[in-house]
Design a protein around this motif. Structure first.
Motif, PDB file in Angstrom:
ATOM      1  N   ASP A   1      39.976  42.363  48.547  1.00  0.00           N
ATOM      2  CA  ASP A   1      40.866  42.295  47.386  1.00  0.00           C
ATOM      3  C   ASP A   1      40.789  40.929  46.710  1.00  0.00           C
ATOM      4  O   ASP A   1      40.806  40.820  45.478  1.00  0.00           O
TER       5      ASP A   1
ATOM      6  N   GLU B   1      39.988  49.291  43.032  1.00  0.00           N
ATOM      7  CA  GLU B   1      40.558  48.727  41.806  1.00  0.00           C
ATOM      8  C   GLU B   1      40.577  49.741  40.658  1.00  0.00           C
ATOM      9  O   GLU B   1      41.049  49.424  39.563  1.00  0.00           O
TER      10      GLU B   1
ATOM     11  N   LYS C   1      36.513  40.431  38.743  1.00  0.00           N
ATOM     12  CA  LYS C   1      37.153  40.756  37.468  1.00  0.00           C
ATOM     13  C   LYS C   1      37.038  39.602  36.477  1.00  0.00           C
ATOM     14  O   LYS C   1      36.887  39.821  35.267  1.00  0.00           O
TER      15      LYS C   1
END
Length: 451
Positions: free
Chosen positions: A390, A422, A397
């Motif tokens: 994570d 995600e 991102k």
């Protein structure tokens, strides 16, 4: 070859803390026991008999990713993964020894280890180490995916009765090629150069799971090597590299597999032995360490390990890439820990990708940290692996990339899992660097043909 044994290395740690900033598990938990210094201390205490084999120590050592980032950061090269694996070998030997003959071992570890050990032993010794049986597993997976069973299983919600990590991995397992396309590789593939002399004669190591779950990547690897100017030999007698066996404390089986591979590739008579999986390459590159006390095999192992090269490294340094073309996409790269820290190949995959016109390469922040795959770590330690993943996905991102490149099958699956978790499967495509390069070559060939 390392100068110190694991026993010697564990006594050289001066607890300077240089390893703290690169350890993925310590970065998540902040606990000293989850960092390299804590693990070295625990392993040393266990190996020197200061503490008994017990479940708490076993669990703590099992939390180590064995990524080797700490070794890369250590100013005196303390071999933390080797020390941890030596302690795990001691634990494995202790829980398998009859009680009356064993060193002090808490009974709880024997009870908890029996079922898990029985399953792992069967899978490691009778599936991974036997390509025919592994292909049978691949056939069953292909049938599951193509017969409608997969759709039925998902539709009925059966996966919710399995552990979350297993059901998630089922979702992102790549499409298995049919048995007709997973037959033996052609033993010799000539260089694609028609008029020029080949760049060299190399052997391709196809791996075990890699050749079942990622057969298309293996086929593309042979094509890519040929197009880059190499004659390629693919020995049929090759075996599993033994990495998972070694990381689980099964040294005898690791040595058995190593001997088989050394002999198979000696007979190939090549300049280099090429891998496309960072984990496999690291295991093969360290074969010499398995034979420290075996003079009959040591020199052969040294010669073998000296020939190991990652496919990106050999192509960047000695090959000649044909024309390539991108499609205007933004690309980033997550390195394999074993590729960058053990094989010392830190930039070759990225350098090859950067050469592709009409694509934009973006550096991944904090790429030094492991993605949480680490062989089968993400299955054995799902909670911690997911926390590591994570955190990694937050950095992915930030790049706003459409393509996420990896150079190792475990990394590929883990990063694909991150994309799935995600909800970004429509936005980010996960690709092995070999497949991405071959796509770029084929696109350039199609563009040239249409002119």
């Amino acid at each position: 070859m390392k100068l110190l044994t694991a026993e010697e290395s564990m006594r050289t740690c001066v607890r300077c803390g240089a390893c703290r900033n690169v350890c993925p598990t310590l970065n998540i938990t902040g606990r000293e026991a989850d960092g390299p210094r804590g693990r070295v201390l625990m392993a040393r205490s266990l190996l020197e008999g200061d503490i008994p084999v017990n479940q708490e120590i076993k669990d703590q050592l099992d939390r180590c990713l064995l990524c080797s980032a700490c070794v890369d950061a250590c100013p005196i090269d303390v071999q933390v993964p080797d020390i941890v694996m030596l302690a795990k070998e001691r634990i494995a030997a202790a829980v398998e020894t009859p009680v009356q003959a064993a060193p002090p071992v808490q009974t709880d570890i024997k009870k908890q280890a029996y079922t898990a050990r029985t399953f792992k032993d069967y899978f490691f010794d009778h599936i991974l180490a036997n390509q025919k049986r592994l292909n049978t597993v691949g056939n069953l997976l292909w049938f599951y995916q193509k017969s409608g069973l997969q759709s039925l299983t998902r539709g009925l919600g059966i996966l919710k009765f399995f552990p979350e990590q297993m059901s998630q991995m089922e979702r992102i397992t790549p499409a298995i090629l049919p048995p007709s396309k997973r037959k033996y590789h052609q033993e010799f593939t000539p260089s694609a150069y028609e008029e020029k002399k080949a760049k060299g004669r190399v052997a391709f190591f196809h791996g075990c799971i890699m050749d079942v779950m990622f057969r298309e990547t293996n086929d593309n690897s042979i094509k890519l090597l040929s197009k880059a100017g190499f004659d390629v030999v693919t020995p049929r007698a090759q075996m599993c590299c033994g990495a998972l066996h070694h990381h689980s404390g099964k040294k005898d089986k690791t040595i058995e597999l190593a001997k088989a591979n050394i002999q198979a590739f000696e007979e190939a008579a090549v300049d280099y032995i090429i891998t496309n999986a960072g984990g496999c390459g690291a295991a093969l590159a360290e074969y010499a360490d398995l034979f420290r006390d075996d003079p009959d095999w040591l020199e052969r192992a040294k010669t073998f390990s000296a020939k190991i090269k990652d496919i990106s490294e050999i192509i960047y340094e000695k090959g000649e890439m044909p024309a390539v073309s991108g499609r205007g996409e933004r690309v980033t790269y997550q390195p394999s820990c074993h590729l960058q820290y053990v094989m010392k190949v830190k930039d070759a995959p990225a350098k090859l990708v950067k050469q592709i016109p009409n694509s934009e390469y973006v550096e991944l922040p904090e790429k030094k940290y492991c993605c949480g795959s680490a062989g089968i770590y993400n299955l054995l330690q799902p909670k911690l692996a997911n926390e590591i993943l994570d955190k990694k996905m937050k950095k992915v991102k930030e790049t706003e990339s459409a393509v996420l490149i990896t150079a190792n099958p475990g990394c590929y699956l883990q990063m694909k899992l991150g994309v799935y978790r995600e909800g970004m499967e429509e936005e980010i495509e996960t690709k092995h660097v070999v497949d991405y390069l071959m796509d770029s070559i084929e696109r350039a060939e199609a563009e040239a043909a249409n002119k």
